[in-house]
Scaffold this motif. Structure first.
Motif, PDB file in Angstrom:
ATOM      1  N   TYR A  47      47.281  40.753  34.012  1.00  0.00           N
ATOM      2  CA  TYR A  47      46.557  39.826  33.132  1.00  0.00           C
ATOM      3  C   TYR A  47      45.129  40.314  32.861  1.00  0.00           C
ATOM      4  CZ  TYR A  47      44.989  38.502  37.718  1.00  0.00           C
ATOM      5  OH  TYR A  47      44.489  38.548  39.002  1.00  0.00           O
ATOM      6  N   THR A  83      30.703  39.863  41.900  1.00  0.00           N
ATOM      7  CA  THR A  83      32.041  40.070  41.386  1.00  0.00           C
ATOM      8  C   THR A  83      32.136  41.490  40.833  1.00  0.00           C
ATOM      9  OG1 THR A  83      33.673  39.184  39.819  1.00  0.00           O
ATOM     10  CG2 THR A  83      31.370  38.880  39.216  1.00  0.00           C
ATOM     11  N   GLY A  84      33.193  41.762  40.069  1.00  0.00           N
ATOM     12  CA  GLY A  84      33.359  43.110  39.536  1.00  0.00           C
ATOM     13  C   GLY A  84      34.378  43.102  38.404  1.00  0.00           C
ATOM     14  N   GLY A  85      35.081  44.160  38.161  1.00  0.00           N
ATOM     15  CA  GLY A  85      35.543  45.173  39.056  1.00  0.00           C
ATOM     16  C   GLY A  85      35.876  44.600  40.441  1.00  0.00           C
ATOM     17  N   GLU A  86      35.952  45.468  41.401  1.00  0.00           N
ATOM     18  CA  GLU A  86      36.165  44.995  42.762  1.00  0.00           C
ATOM     19  C   GLU A  86      34.879  45.234  43.552  1.00  0.00           C
ATOM     20  OE1 GLU A  86      37.979  43.074  44.544  1.00  0.00           O
ATOM     21  OE2 GLU A  86      36.744  43.643  46.246  1.00  0.00           O
ATOM     22  N   THR A 122      33.631  37.044  44.795  1.00  0.00           N
ATOM     23  CA  THR A 122      35.015  37.014  44.321  1.00  0.00           C
ATOM     24  C   THR A 122      35.592  38.407  44.530  1.00  0.00           C
ATOM     25  OG1 THR A 122      34.458  35.385  42.630  1.00  0.00           O
ATOM     26  CG2 THR A 122      36.533  36.501  42.376  1.00  0.00           C
ATOM     27  N   THR A 123      36.709  38.475  45.227  1.00  0.00           N
ATOM     28  CA  THR A 123      37.285  39.775  45.595  1.00  0.00           C
ATOM     29  C   THR A 123      38.803  39.710  45.512  1.00  0.00           C
ATOM     30  OG1 THR A 123      37.603  41.307  47.452  1.00  0.00           O
ATOM     31  CG2 THR A 123      37.113  39.035  48.035  1.00  0.00           C
ATOM     32  N   ASN A 124      39.416  40.874  45.339  1.00  0.00           N
ATOM     33  CA  ASN A 124      40.876  40.879  45.424  1.00  0.00           C
ATOM     34  C   ASN A 124      41.339  40.897  46.888  1.00  0.00           C
ATOM     35  OD1 ASN A 124      40.761  43.605  46.303  1.00  0.00           O
ATOM     36  ND2 ASN A 124      41.069  44.392  44.217  1.00  0.00           N
ATOM     37  N   SER A 146      41.336  36.594  45.087  1.00  0.00           N
ATOM     38  CA  SER A 146      42.340  36.513  44.025  1.00  0.00           C
ATOM     39  C   SER A 146      43.682  36.960  44.573  1.00  0.00           C
ATOM     40  CB  SER A 146      41.946  37.418  42.856  1.00  0.00           C
ATOM     41  OG  SER A 146      40.677  37.069  42.399  1.00  0.00           O
ATOM     42  N   ASN A 186      42.319  32.274  44.269  1.00  0.00           N
ATOM     43  CA  ASN A 186      42.514  32.129  42.821  1.00  0.00           C
ATOM     44  C   ASN A 186      43.821  32.757  42.377  1.00  0.00           C
ATOM     45  OD1 ASN A 186      40.082  30.899  42.349  1.00  0.00           O
ATOM     46  ND2 ASN A 186      39.136  32.637  41.316  1.00  0.00           N
ATOM     47  N   VAL A 188      45.793  33.516  38.808  1.00  0.00           N
ATOM     48  CA  VAL A 188      45.920  33.436  37.347  1.00  0.00           C
ATOM     49  C   VAL A 188      47.407  33.340  37.026  1.00  0.00           C
ATOM     50  CG1 VAL A 188      45.523  34.617  35.144  1.00  0.00           C
ATOM     51  CG2 VAL A 188      43.851  34.822  36.984  1.00  0.00           C
ATOM     52  N   GLU A 216      44.041  29.204  34.135  1.00  0.00           N
ATOM     53  CA  GLU A 216      44.744  29.501  32.876  1.00  0.00           C
ATOM     54  C   GLU A 216      44.335  30.892  32.386  1.00  0.00           C
ATOM     55  OE1 GLU A 216      45.252  24.959  31.088  1.00  0.00           O
ATOM     56  OE2 GLU A 216      43.740  26.289  30.232  1.00  0.00           O
ATOM     57  N   PHE A 217      45.333  31.644  31.975  1.00  0.00           N
ATOM     58  CA  PHE A 217      45.144  32.996  31.440  1.00  0.00           C
ATOM     59  C   PHE A 217      44.277  32.935  30.178  1.00  0.00           C
ATOM     60  CE2 PHE A 217      47.664  36.461  28.999  1.00  0.00           C
ATOM     61  CZ  PHE A 217      46.787  37.462  29.382  1.00  0.00           C
ATOM     62  N   MET A 218      43.233  33.765  30.145  1.00  0.00           N
ATOM     63  CA  MET A 218      42.333  33.793  28.984  1.00  0.00           C
ATOM     64  C   MET A 218      42.456  35.128  28.243  1.00  0.00           C
ATOM     65  SD  MET A 218      38.825  32.119  30.407  1.00  0.00           S
ATOM     66  CE  MET A 218      38.899  32.707  32.074  1.00  0.00           C
ATOM     67  N   MET A 349      37.642  41.456  30.891  1.00  0.00           N
ATOM     68  CA  MET A 349      37.219  40.825  32.148  1.00  0.00           C
ATOM     69  C   MET A 349      36.758  41.841  33.193  1.00  0.00           C
ATOM     70  SD  MET A 349      36.894  37.766  33.345  1.00  0.00           S
ATOM     71  CE  MET A 349      37.891  36.349  33.722  1.00  0.00           C
TER      72      MET A 349
HETATM   73  N1  SAM Z   1      38.252  42.148  41.685  1.00  0.00           N
HETATM   74  C1  SAM Z   1      37.827  40.823  41.998  1.00  0.00           C
HETATM   75  C2  SAM Z   1      39.007  39.896  42.041  1.00  0.00           C
HETATM   76  O1  SAM Z   1      40.136  40.330  41.888  1.00  0.00           O
HETATM   77  O2  SAM Z   1      38.797  38.711  42.273  1.00  0.00           O
HETATM   78  C3  SAM Z   1      36.751  40.274  41.085  1.00  0.00           C
HETATM   79  C4  SAM Z   1      36.842  40.519  39.624  1.00  0.00           C
HETATM   80  S1  SAM Z   1      38.126  39.645  38.791  1.00  0.00           S
HETATM   81  C5  SAM Z   1      37.832  40.165  37.120  1.00  0.00           C
HETATM   82  C6  SAM Z   1      37.525  37.990  38.857  1.00  0.00           C
HETATM   83  C7  SAM Z   1      38.519  36.889  38.541  1.00  0.00           C
HETATM   84  O3  SAM Z   1      38.885  36.945  37.184  1.00  0.00           O
HETATM   85  C8  SAM Z   1      39.771  36.941  39.355  1.00  0.00           C
HETATM   86  O4  SAM Z   1      40.009  35.704  39.989  1.00  0.00           O
HETATM   87  C9  SAM Z   1      40.821  37.241  38.319  1.00  0.00           C
HETATM   88  O5  SAM Z   1      42.040  36.715  38.691  1.00  0.00           O
HETATM   89  C10 SAM Z   1      40.239  36.599  37.083  1.00  0.00           C
HETATM   90  N2  SAM Z   1      40.774  37.110  35.814  1.00  0.00           N
HETATM   91  C11 SAM Z   1      40.884  38.394  35.429  1.00  0.00           C
HETATM   92  N3  SAM Z   1      41.402  38.478  34.178  1.00  0.00           N
HETATM   93  C12 SAM Z   1      41.615  37.202  33.769  1.00  0.00           C
HETATM   94  C13 SAM Z   1      42.121  36.631  32.561  1.00  0.00           C
HETATM   95  N4  SAM Z   1      42.522  37.384  31.513  1.00  0.00           N
HETATM   96  N5  SAM Z   1      42.196  35.281  32.482  1.00  0.00           N
HETATM   97  C14 SAM Z   1      41.790  34.510  33.525  1.00  0.00           C
HETATM   98  N6  SAM Z   1      41.291  34.998  34.674  1.00  0.00           N
HETATM   99  C15 SAM Z   1      41.215  36.330  34.799  1.00  0.00           C
END
Ligand code: SAM
Length: 354
Positions: A47, A83-86, A122-124, A146, A186, A188, A216-218, A349
Motif C-alpha cells: 500500500y 517517522t520515515g522511511g523506516e 512510528t516504526t515497522n 505498523s 497500525n 492499513v 483507511e488506505f490513502m 508516503m
Molecule cells: N516505516 C515506518 C512504519 O512502517 O510505520 C514509518 C513510515 S510509514 C510511511 C508510516 C505509516 O504510514 C505506517 O503506519 C503505514 O502503514 C502508513 N501508510 C503508508 N502508506 C499508506 C497509505 N497509502 N495509506 C495509509 N497509510 C499508509
C-alpha cells in the motif's frame, strides 16, 4: 462519503487559538510535528511502495532536524513523532531522541515550561526488539508499530520481506516490556490484501493488550493503484468486527486522528483512522518535515516549503520562525481525496513520513 465542513472554525478552536503562538488561518493550533529522519525503508509494503527500490531524496544530519525542532518547540509544538522511511534504520537515532528530550519551550508560549515533550516513534518494528529499551531510556514516550497482518505468510505478502513477522512481534513485546506505553499497532487495510484480518486483529488487541488502529488506505502509494474501491471504510470495519464482538465508541481528543472503541465487555481497544470516509481535517494540528528538510502542511499537499534551504542560506532562528509562520498560513483547509478535482500529492508516503 461523509465530509466535515469547516469554513467557520468552531468557537472552541477560536477561543483556544488566541493564546497559541502558532495557528493557521482557519484557527487550527499547530502543536504536532512529524519528522521523517530518512526516506529509506527495509520493507516494500504493497500500500506504500512498488517492489522496486525507487528514488530517494536523502536525509539531513540530526543537528539540522534538532535545530528545526527547537525553533518549532519555541513556537508551541509539544508533540514530536519520528517517522520515515523506516526511522530505526538511521544510525544515531537513540542519541537524537536523547537530545530531543532535552528541548524545552521558552517562556511566553502556552506549553508549560516544565512539561516534557511528547516524543513518539512510528516504526515497522523490524529493528525494535534491540532498540526499545535504549529508546525508552533516552526519553522516547510512545511507539506505534505498523503491522498489517497477524498471519506470517500474509505479512510477507504485504511487506515483500520474508521472515519479518517474528521480528515485528518481538519488537512489539520488547516495547511493552520497556514501558513504551500506550502501545499502538497500525494496520492499513487494502481491499484484496488484508480485510479478512480485521477479526484476527480484534483478537490480537485483546490478547496482547495493545491498541490496534485500522487506517483507511490513502492515495499516497508509489504504484498509484488507489481507487475508492480499494478502501476498507470505517463502517465496513465496524460491521465486520461486530461478527466477532461489537465495538462501543469511547471519547477521543478533538485533535486525535483515530476514533476510539472498546469491545462490549470492556476488554481490548480498537482505533479507526478514517481520513477518506470521515475526514478530520477540521481538527488537524500537524505539520511534517521531510527527510530532506521540507515542510509539508498536509499529507496530500502538492507542494513543499524548503526550510532547509533557509538554514543553508544562513537564516537566524527568528527568520526560520518567520518562514514557518508564513508556511503555516498556507496550510490547506482540507484534502480532496475521492473528489473529481483531487490532484495526487507531489510525494508519496515513503517520502513524506506518515
Ligand atoms: N516505516 C515506518 C512504519 O512502517 O510505520 C514509518 C513510515 S510509514 C510511511 C508510516 C505509516 O504510514 C505506517 O503506519 C503505514 O502503514 C502508513 N501508510 C503508508 N502508506 C499508506 C497509505 N497509502 N495509506 C495509509 N497509510 C499508509
Amino acid at each position: 462519503m461523509k465530509r466535515e465542513t469547516f469554513s467557520s472554525p468552531s468557537d472552541s478552536i477560536k477561543a483556544k487559538s488566541e493564546d497559541l503562538p502558532l495557528t493557521d488561518k482557519f484557527g487550527r493550533p499547530i502543536t504536532d510535528l512529524r519528522i521523517s529522519i530518512t526516506d529509506r525503508c527495509n520493507y516494500k509494503c504493497v500500500y506504500c511502495r512498488t517492489g522496486n527500490e525507487g528514488a530517494l531524496y536523502g536525509d539531513l544530519p540530526f543537528e539540522d532536524y534538532l535545530r528545526m525542532t527547537r525553533v518549532l518547540v519555541g513556537m508551541g509544538v509539544n508533540k514530536i513523532r519520528l517517522t520515515g522511511g523506516e526511522p530505526l534504520l538511521r544510525k544515531g537515532v537513540v542519541e537524537f531522541v536523547r537530545e530531543l528530550a532535552q528541548l524545552r519551550a521558552p517562556n511566553g508560549v502556552r506549553v508549560r515550561n516544565e512539561d516534557p515533550l511528547d516524543i513518539a516513534l512510528t516504526t515497522n518494528g523490524h529493528l525494535l526488539a534491540d532498540l526499545a529499551q535504549p529508546l525508552k531510556a533516552a526519553g522516547l514516550t510512545r511507539v506505534t508499530v505498523s503491522m498489517d497482518a497477524v498471519d506470517p505468510d500474509r505479512f510477507t505478502r504485504i511487506t515483500r520481506v520474508p521472515g519479518g513477522y517474528d521480528h515485528v512481534l518481538a519488537g512489539i513485546r520488547a516495547a511493552r516490556r520497556a514501558g513504551l506505553w500506550p502501545l499502538k499497532v497500525n494496520c492499513v487495510l487494502m481491499r484484496g490484501f488484508n480485510e479478512d484480518q480485521i477479526i484476527p486483529f480484534g483478537m490480537f488487541a485483546r490478547e496482547e493488550g495493545v491498541t490496534v488502529r485500522f487506517i483507511e488506505f490513502m492515495p499516497l502509494e508509489e504504484g498509484r493503484t488507489w481507487s475508492p474501491n480499494t478502501v476498507v471504510t470505517l463502517d465496513e470495519i465496524l460491521t465486520r468486527m461486530a461478527e466477532y464482538r461489537p465495538l462501543v465508541e469511547i471519547p477521543h481528543a478533538r485533535s486525535e486522528t483515530a476514533r476510539r472503541y472498546r469491545f462490549d465487555d470492556g476488554v481490548g481497544e480498537i482505533g479507526i483512522i478514517a481520513p477518506v470516509s470521515h475526514p478530520f481535517c477540521g481538527h488537524c494540528s500537524r505539520i511534517r518535515i521531510t527527510s530532506d528538510g521540507k515542510i509539508r502542511t498536509c499529507l496530500v499537499s502538492v507542494w513543499d516549503h524548503d526550510l532547509h534551504a533557509q538554514m543553508r542560506g544562513g537564516a537566524s532562528d527568528g527568520e526560520l520562525a518567520d518562514f514557518i509562520r508564513g508556511v503555516i498560513q498556507k496550510k490547506e483547509e482540507r484534502h480532496h481525496i475521492g473528489e473529481p478535482d483531487f490532484v495526487p500529492a507531489s510525494r508519496t508516503m515513503v517520502h513524506i513520513g506518515g
